[in-house]
Design a protein around this motif. Structure first.
Motif, PDB file in Angstrom:
ATOM      1  N   TRP A 126       0.830  -1.211   0.000  1.00 36.09           N
ATOM      2  CA  TRP A 126       0.000   0.000   0.000  1.00 36.09           C
ATOM      3  C   TRP A 126       0.860   1.255   0.000  1.00 36.09           C
ATOM      4  O   TRP A 126       0.563   2.232  -0.704  1.00 36.09           O
ATOM      5  N   ASP A 127       1.921   1.253   0.784  1.00 37.08           N
ATOM      6  CA  ASP A 127       2.814   2.417   0.820  1.00 37.08           C
ATOM      7  C   ASP A 127       3.435   2.656  -0.558  1.00 37.08           C
ATOM      8  O   ASP A 127       3.559   3.808  -1.005  1.00 37.08           O
ATOM      9  N   SER A 128       3.812   1.575  -1.237  1.00 35.18           N
ATOM     10  CA  SER A 128       4.409   1.712  -2.562  1.00 35.18           C
ATOM     11  C   SER A 128       3.402   2.231  -3.573  1.00 35.18           C
ATOM     12  O   SER A 128       3.717   3.092  -4.404  1.00 35.18           O
ATOM     13  N   LEU A 129       2.185   1.703  -3.526  1.00 38.46           N
ATOM     14  CA  LEU A 129       1.163   2.178  -4.452  1.00 38.46           C
ATOM     15  C   LEU A 129       0.881   3.665  -4.226  1.00 38.46           C
ATOM     16  O   LEU A 129       0.771   4.436  -5.183  1.00 38.46           O
ATOM     17  N   ARG A 130       0.784   4.052  -2.964  1.00 36.21           N
ATOM     18  CA  ARG A 130       0.540   5.463  -2.654  1.00 36.21           C
ATOM     19  C   ARG A 130       1.681   6.337  -3.180  1.00 36.21           C
ATOM     20  O   ARG A 130       1.455   7.405  -3.769  1.00 36.21           O
ATOM     21  N   ALA A 131       2.912   5.876  -2.985  1.00 37.99           N
ATOM     22  CA  ALA A 131       4.059   6.653  -3.439  1.00 37.99           C
ATOM     23  C   ALA A 131       4.110   6.749  -4.965  1.00 37.99           C
ATOM     24  O   ALA A 131       4.348   7.835  -5.524  1.00 37.99           O
ATOM     25  N   VAL A 132       3.871   5.637  -5.635  1.00 38.52           N
ATOM     26  CA  VAL A 132       3.926   5.619  -7.101  1.00 38.52           C
ATOM     27  C   VAL A 132       2.834   6.502  -7.688  1.00 38.52           C
ATOM     28  O   VAL A 132       3.090   7.354  -8.563  1.00 38.52           O
ATOM     29  N   LEU A 133       1.611   6.319  -7.222  1.00 37.40           N
ATOM     30  CA  LEU A 133       0.522   7.128  -7.756  1.00 37.40           C
ATOM     31  C   LEU A 133       0.682   8.596  -7.377  1.00 37.40           C
ATOM     32  O   LEU A 133       0.335   9.492  -8.160  1.00 37.40           O
ATOM     33  N   GLY A 134       1.208   8.838  -6.190  1.00 30.67           N
ATOM     34  CA  GLY A 134       1.434  10.215  -5.776  1.00 30.67           C
ATOM     35  C   GLY A 134       2.441  10.924  -6.658  1.00 30.67           C
ATOM     36  O   GLY A 134       2.279  12.100  -6.991  1.00 30.67           O
ATOM     37  N   CYS A 135       3.489  10.202  -7.053  1.00 37.24           N
ATOM     38  CA  CYS A 135       4.512  10.784  -7.922  1.00 37.24           C
ATOM     39  C   CYS A 135       4.020  10.967  -9.353  1.00 37.24           C
ATOM     40  O   CYS A 135       4.264  11.988  -9.987  1.00 37.24           O
ATOM     41  N   LEU A 136       3.323   9.966  -9.853  1.00 38.50           N
ATOM     42  CA  LEU A 136       2.923   9.991 -11.261  1.00 38.50           C
ATOM     43  C   LEU A 136       1.650  10.790 -11.508  1.00 38.50           C
ATOM     44  O   LEU A 136       1.427  11.285 -12.614  1.00 38.50           O
TER      45      LEU A 136
END
Length: 254
Positions: A225-235
Motif C-alpha cells: 500500500w505504501d508503494s502504491l501510494r508513493a507511485v501514484l502520488g509521484c505519477l
C-alpha cells in the motif's frame, strides 16, 4: 518526483518526447471492502482510471453498488471462480492445458453473462485469466465468446494474438509473490516501471503497449500500500505520463 524513490523513473521519463502511457489493473475483486475503498481513493486522487478484474462467481450487488459510485472504474472478467485446474505440480491455472475446451468455454460464457448483468456498461469484454495463464487452445476461441480483449502479465508478444483479440498486459506487480508475498519497496516498483518504459522506447518491447501496474487489494500488506501510494502520488501530477483508459487499450483500432 521524489529522488529517494524514483531516480531511474525520473531519468527515463525525461527521455520521452511525448507522454508515456501507463494503466492500473487490480485483480480478484468480489465484493465491496475497505481495501477496495482504499484502492479507489488512491486511483481517483491520481486521476488514474482503474481496471478491476472481477471474479464472476463471487461478484455481488454490494460490489456493483460501490463501483457505480466510483469515478472511473472498468470491470474485466477474471476467469469464472478463480479455481485451480492445473495438473499436480504444474503452475496454477483456471484454464490449464489439458482441461476440456468445452468446459472452459462454457464457464467463460456464463461468467461473461454474469459480469454484464451485474455491472452493465462498466463491464468490458476483456478476459484477465487468474494467475495470468490460459491455454492457447482457449485463447484462440475468445472472440467467438464475445471476449475481444485479453490481459495477462509481462510484455505482449503481439498486439493481436489472434484475429479479433487485443492484448494489453500488466508488467509491474506491487507484490513479491515468491519473496514471502510481501510488498515491494516503492523504489523497486518505480525501477521496474522505468525498465519497461525503456524497453518500449528502445524497441525491445512493443512501444505501443501501455505500461501496466498490477495491484491485488485483498492481498496487499502495508508495504505494498505504501508503494502504491508513493507511485501514484509521484505519477499523478506528472505531465510526462498519461493514464490510459482501459476501454481504449482494448479497442480494435491501433
Amino acid at each position: 518526483m521524489s529522488a529517494a524513490h524514483g531516480d531511474a523513473l525520473d531519468r527515463e521519463l525525461d527521455r520521452w518526447e511525448s507522454p508515456a502511457t501507463l494503466w492500473l489493473r487490480d485483480d480478484d475483486a468480489v465484493t465491496a471492502t475497505p481495501a477496495l475503498d482504499r484502492l479507489i481513493a488512491l486511483a481517483e486522487a491520481a486521476g488514474a482510471p482503474l481496471a478491476l478484474a472481477v471474479i464472476p462467481a463471487g461478484a455481488d450487488a454490494a460490489l456493483a453498488a460501490r463501483l457505480a459510485r466510483a469515478k472511473d472504474v472498468s470491470v474485466l472478467q477474471h476467469g469464472y471462480a478463480h479455481a485451480n485446474h492445473a495438473a499436480l505440480g504444474a503452475k496454477k491455472s483456471e484454464y490449464a492445458d489439458g482441461r476440456p475446451l468445452e468446459a472452459m468455454m462454457g464457464e467463460l460464457v456464463l461468467g461473461r453473462a454474469t459480469i454484464q448483468a451485474v455491472f452493465g456498461e462498466q463491464a468490458l469484454p476483456v478476459f484477465a485469466p487468474p494467475w495470468n495463464r490460459a491455454a492457447d487452445a482457449l485463447i484462440r476461441h475468445l472472440p467467438e465468446l464475445g471476449l475481444t480483449g485479453l490481459s495477462r502479465f509481462k510484455p505482449r508478444a503481439a498486439r493481436m494474438p489472434v484475429a479479433g483479440l487485443t492484448e494489453a498486459n500488466a508488467h509491474v506487480d506491487l507484490i513479491d509473490w515468491r519473496g514471502g508475498r510481501m510488498g515491494k519497496p516503492a523504489a523497486a516498483v518505480m525501477a521496474e516501471i522505468a525498465a519497461h518504459l525503456a524497453a518500449r522506447r528502445t524497441g525491445a518491447a512493443d512501444p505501443e503497449e501501455a505500461t501496466g501496474i498490477l495491484a491485488h487489494h485483498l492481498a496487499m500488506d502495508d508495504g505494498a500500500w505504501d508503494s502504491l501510494r508513493a507511485v501514484l502520488g509521484c505519477l499523478g501530477g506528472d505531465g510526462r505520463i498519461a493514464w490510459a483508459r482501459p476501454a481504449a487499450l482494448f479497442a480494435d483500432a491501433p
